[in-house]
Design a protein around this motif. Sequence first.
Motif, short mmCIF file in Angstrom:
data_model
loop_
_atom_site.label_atom_id
_atom_site.label_comp_id
_atom_site.label_asym_id
_atom_site.label_seq_id
_atom_site.Cartn_x
_atom_site.Cartn_y
_atom_site.Cartn_z
N HIS A 51 6.43 25.87 4.03
CA HIS A 51 7.00 27.01 4.75
C HIS A 51 6.34 28.22 4.12
N GLY A 52 5.37 28.81 4.84
CA GLY A 52 4.54 29.85 4.22
C GLY A 52 3.74 29.22 3.11
N ASP A 82 8.39 32.60 11.31
CA ASP A 82 7.75 32.05 10.11
C ASP A 82 6.79 30.92 10.48
N THR A 83 5.83 30.66 9.60
CA THR A 83 4.87 29.58 9.81
C THR A 83 5.24 28.37 8.97
N VAL A 84 5.16 27.20 9.59
CA VAL A 84 5.37 25.92 8.92
C VAL A 84 4.09 25.11 9.10
N SER A 85 3.59 24.50 8.02
CA SER A 85 2.38 23.69 8.13
C SER A 85 2.62 22.31 7.53
N SER A 99 -0.13 23.45 12.10
CA SER A 99 0.90 24.46 11.81
C SER A 99 1.56 24.91 13.11
N THR A 100 2.74 25.47 12.96
CA THR A 100 3.51 25.97 14.09
C THR A 100 4.35 27.14 13.62
N THR A 101 4.88 27.86 14.59
CA THR A 101 5.73 29.00 14.31
C THR A 101 7.17 28.63 14.62
N SER A 103 10.64 28.89 16.11
CA SER A 103 11.17 29.59 17.29
C SER A 103 12.67 29.63 17.27
#
Length: 103
Positions: A51-52, A82-85, A99-101, A103
């Motif tokens: 997460h980040g 926030d970005t999750v990878s 990765s995704t944002t 929602s």
Amino acid sequence: MPNMMRMRASLDGDTVVVRVLMTHPEDTGLLKGPDGKPIPAHFIQTVVCKHGDNEVLHCDWGIAVSKNPFLEFSFKGGKSGDTVSVTWLDNKGETQTGSTTVS
């Protein structure tokens, strides 16, 4: 290698729920092909979810994971935008990151 991961992250109250579908053969090395020769092992060994810049999940996998594994996990402290990878590494040294944002 093209990105073979489908990801979704959504906010549920104060919890981020992440769903990941990874495309990978997950061959155990124990089966034989149509020619009778063993199919070489090819499986994901490590999955790291961030997460980040913060690691929120670390998995060490072996041959007992099904083809095209699906992973769902949740964590607190995220917010919309926030970005999750997710990054995996397999036993042949191949790696994939998606990765995704939230929602």
